[in-house]
Design a protein around this motif. Structure first.
Motif, mmCIF file in Angstrom:
data_model
loop_
_atom_site.group_PDB
_atom_site.id
_atom_site.type_symbol
_atom_site.label_atom_id
_atom_site.label_comp_id
_atom_site.label_asym_id
_atom_site.label_seq_id
_atom_site.Cartn_x
_atom_site.Cartn_y
_atom_site.Cartn_z
ATOM 1 N N ILE A 154 4.006 6.381 -66.329
ATOM 2 C CA ILE A 154 5.326 5.819 -66.049
ATOM 3 C C ILE A 154 5.920 6.572 -64.864
ATOM 4 O O ILE A 154 6.037 7.799 -64.892
ATOM 5 N N ILE A 155 6.267 5.805 -63.808
ATOM 6 C CA ILE A 155 6.857 6.401 -62.613
ATOM 7 C C ILE A 155 8.333 6.035 -62.584
ATOM 8 O O ILE A 155 8.695 4.848 -62.644
ATOM 9 N N ILE A 156 9.196 7.025 -62.481
ATOM 10 C CA ILE A 156 10.635 6.804 -62.403
ATOM 11 C C ILE A 156 11.019 6.594 -60.937
ATOM 12 O O ILE A 156 10.677 7.400 -60.070
ATOM 13 N N GLY A 157 11.703 5.513 -60.660
ATOM 14 C CA GLY A 157 12.040 5.133 -59.291
ATOM 15 C C GLY A 157 12.836 6.195 -58.548
ATOM 16 O O GLY A 157 13.514 7.031 -59.160
ATOM 17 N N PRO A 158 12.770 6.175 -57.207
ATOM 18 C CA PRO A 158 13.425 7.209 -56.396
ATOM 19 C C PRO A 158 14.939 7.266 -56.560
ATOM 20 O O PRO A 158 15.547 8.328 -56.392
ATOM 21 N N LYS A 159 15.549 6.147 -56.925
ATOM 22 C CA LYS A 159 17.004 6.120 -57.126
ATOM 23 C C LYS A 159 17.379 5.986 -58.600
ATOM 24 O O LYS A 159 18.550 5.866 -58.939
ATOM 25 N N ILE A 161 12.795 8.854 -71.877
ATOM 26 C CA ILE A 161 11.609 8.002 -71.940
ATOM 27 C C ILE A 161 10.679 8.478 -73.045
ATOM 28 O O ILE A 161 10.128 7.670 -73.810
ATOM 29 N N LYS A 162 10.517 9.799 -73.164
ATOM 30 C CA LYS A 162 9.659 10.340 -74.235
ATOM 31 C C LYS A 162 10.201 9.942 -75.607
ATOM 32 O O LYS A 162 9.433 9.594 -76.518
ATOM 33 N N LEU A 163 11.504 9.998 -75.767
ATOM 34 C CA LEU A 163 12.114 9.607 -77.034
ATOM 35 C C LEU A 163 11.814 8.142 -77.356
ATOM 36 O O LEU A 163 11.470 7.800 -78.493
ATOM 37 N N MET A 164 11.943 7.282 -76.346
ATOM 38 C CA MET A 164 11.663 5.865 -76.547
ATOM 39 C C MET A 164 10.198 5.632 -76.901
ATOM 40 O O MET A 164 9.876 4.837 -77.792
ATOM 41 N N LEU A 165 9.322 6.319 -76.195
ATOM 42 C CA LEU A 165 7.888 6.152 -76.452
ATOM 43 C C LEU A 165 7.528 6.588 -77.865
ATOM 44 O O LEU A 165 6.743 5.916 -78.559
ATOM 45 N N ALA A 166 8.090 7.718 -78.296
ATOM 46 C CA ALA A 166 7.792 8.228 -79.633
ATOM 47 C C ALA A 166 8.382 7.330 -80.709
ATOM 48 O O ALA A 166 7.714 6.984 -81.701
ATOM 49 N N GLN A 167 9.626 6.913 -80.532
ATOM 50 C CA GLN A 167 10.287 6.093 -81.540
ATOM 51 C C GLN A 167 9.625 4.729 -81.693
ATOM 52 O O GLN A 167 9.591 4.162 -82.788
ATOM 53 N N ASN A 168 9.086 4.205 -80.582
ATOM 54 C CA ASN A 168 8.474 2.879 -80.619
ATOM 55 C C ASN A 168 6.965 2.921 -80.849
ATOM 56 O O ASN A 168 6.290 1.892 -80.758
ATOM 57 N N GLY A 169 6.422 4.112 -81.120
ATOM 58 C CA GLY A 169 5.032 4.214 -81.534
ATOM 59 C C GLY A 169 4.001 4.203 -80.428
ATOM 60 O O GLY A 169 2.812 3.993 -80.687
#
Length: 335
Positions: free
Chosen positions: A294-299, A307-315
Motif C-alpha cells: 500500500i502506497i500512501i499518496g504524496p499529498k 491503515i494497519k488498524l484497518m487491515l487488522a480489523q478487517n482480517g
C-alpha cells in the motif's frame, strides 16, 4: 482466455508480481471493507478514444489489402468487400452496429508503476489518494477457465499497425474467397457480408488492448470482461439471436463464483450528470493474500498506523504487528 493479439503478435508479456491500482481514500476504504474491486464501464474513462484507437488506421490497412488482391478477384468484388468492411468499421465506431449498440464492456485498470506522479494526478485524487498493490498471481489464477482477460496495454503505433495487417491481410482475402460460389464463380453477397462482418467484429473486440501512445507512461494492465461473453450473469443457454450473453439476467440477484473470487450482479452509481454501471469482483476467500503493498499518496495525510488498524480489523493481516503487507509513503515531492 486467448485473444487474437496473443496469436498475431506472439504477445505474452511477463506479468509482474504486483500491480498497482490508484484510487481515492474513499475507494481504498471501500475496497478493504467490502472486499472487492469494481469493474467499470470501459467507455467511461478519461480517454475519448477508448475501445476505438485500434480502428484509427483500419481503413488504411483495408485499402492496402484490397490493392494486393487485384490479381486474385474482380474489381467489383473487391469494391463490394471494401465497402462492407468500411461501413461496418464506421458503424462500430459510432456504436450503430447491433453487436455493440446494446452491449457493455467492463474492466479494472492497474499500473506497473508503484509511485508515478501522472498516476497520482489522474487516478489518485491528485496525490491525496492511495495505490493498492495487488498480488497478480491470484488475479491470474482464475482466468484459465473464465471469460476474463488479463493483459498489458499496447501503446506502440507500429505494433498496432502490425496487428491490423496480421488481422486483415490474409483473413480478408479468405473472407472473399469463401463467398464465391465454386460452381458459378459468382459472389454470394450475403455470404460476403457475413464473412467480412465477422472479421471486422473480431478485430473490434481487441480494442481494449490498444491505446494512444501518449498514455504509455501509465504502463497499464487491464482485467477485462470481453464483449461477446456473458458480461452480467448466467444465461439460460438459449441463443436469443446472438444476444443471450448481453441481455439475459441484467437484474438477476445472483452471484457467480470464480474460484477464489465472486462476481456480483450489475450495480450503479451516480455522477453529477451520468449513471455509471459496474459490477464487483469479490475476493473475500483470498483477502489475506490479495494485497501485497500500500502506497500512501504524496499529498495524502493518512497515518500508516490507521491503515494497519484497518487491515487488522478487517482480517487482511493476522494482527496489528504483522508486516505481511508493506505500507509506505510516496517519494514524489508533489505538493
Amino acid at each position: 482466455m486467448p485473444i487474437l493479439t496473443n496469436e498475431y503478435l506472439n504477445y505474452y508479456p511477463k506479468l509482474p508480481p504486483i500491480l498497482y491500482h490508484y484510487c481515492s481514500v474513499n475507494t481504498f476504504i471501500s475496497v478493504l471493507q467490502n472486499e472487492n474491486l469494481w469493474l467499470s464501464d470501459a467507455e467511461k474513462t478519461n480517454d475519448y478514444t477508448e475501445m476505438k484507437w485500434l480502428f484509427s488506421r483500419i481503413k488504411e490497412v483495408i485499402d492496402q489489402a484490397v490493392e494486393m488482391y487485384k490479381v486474385d478477384f474482380p474489381t467489383e468484388v473487391l469494391q463490394k468487400a471494401k465497402m462492407i468492411a468500411c461501413e461496418i468499421s464506421d458503424d462500430l465506431l459510432l456504436k450503430k452496429a447491433p453487436i455493440v449498440k446494446n452491449a457493455k464492456n467492463f474492466f479494472v485498470c492497474m499500473s506497473e508503476s508503484q509511485d508515478l506522479l501522472s498516476q497520482w494526478r489522474a487516478y489518485g485524487n491528485d496525490g491525496e489518494g492511495i495505490a493498492i498493490g495487488f498480488n497478480t498471481e491470484l488475479l491470474r489464477g482464475f482466468l484459465k477457465d473464465s471469460d476474463y482477460i488479463f493483459t498489458k496495454v499496447i501503446y506502440d503505433s507500429s505494433e498496432t499497425l502490425k496487428f491490423l495487417h496480421a488481422a486483415i491481410d490474409e483473413p480478408l482475402k479468405w473472407a472473399i474467397e469463401s463467398s464465391i460460389d465454386r460452381k458459378t464463380q459468382e459472389i454470394d453477397e450475403k455470404e460476403l457480408m457475413m464473412n467480412v462482418s465477422l472479421l471486422i467484429y473480431s478485430i473490434w473486440q481487441e480494442g481494449f488492448v490498444y491505446k494512444n501512445h501518449t498514455f504509455s507512461e501509465e504502463r497499464e494492465w487491464r482485467l477485462f470482461r470481453k464483449l461477446q461473453t456473458d458480461n452480467y450473469c448466467d444465461s439460460d443457454g438459449v441463443d436469443d439471436y446472438g444476444y443471450a450473453g448481453f441481455l439475459e439476467g441484467f437484474f438477476r440477484d445472483n452471484v457467480k463464483y470464480l474460484g477464489d473470487f465472486t462476481r456480483s450482479e450489475l450495480k450503479y452509481r451516480s455522477t453529477e450528470d451520468d449513471i455509471r454501471v459496474y459490477f464487483e469482483l469479490g475476493f473475500t476467500k483470498c483477502k489475506k493474500d490479495i494485497i501485497k503493498e500500500i502506497i500512501i499518496g504524496p499529498k495524502c495525510k493518512i497515518n500508516p498506523i490507521d491503515i494497519k488498524l484497518m487491515l487488522a480489523q478487517n482480517g487482511y493481516i493476522e494482527d496489528f504487528f504483522s508486516n505481511t503487507i508493506n505500507i509506505k509513503k510516496s517519494e514524489c515531492p508533489y505538493i
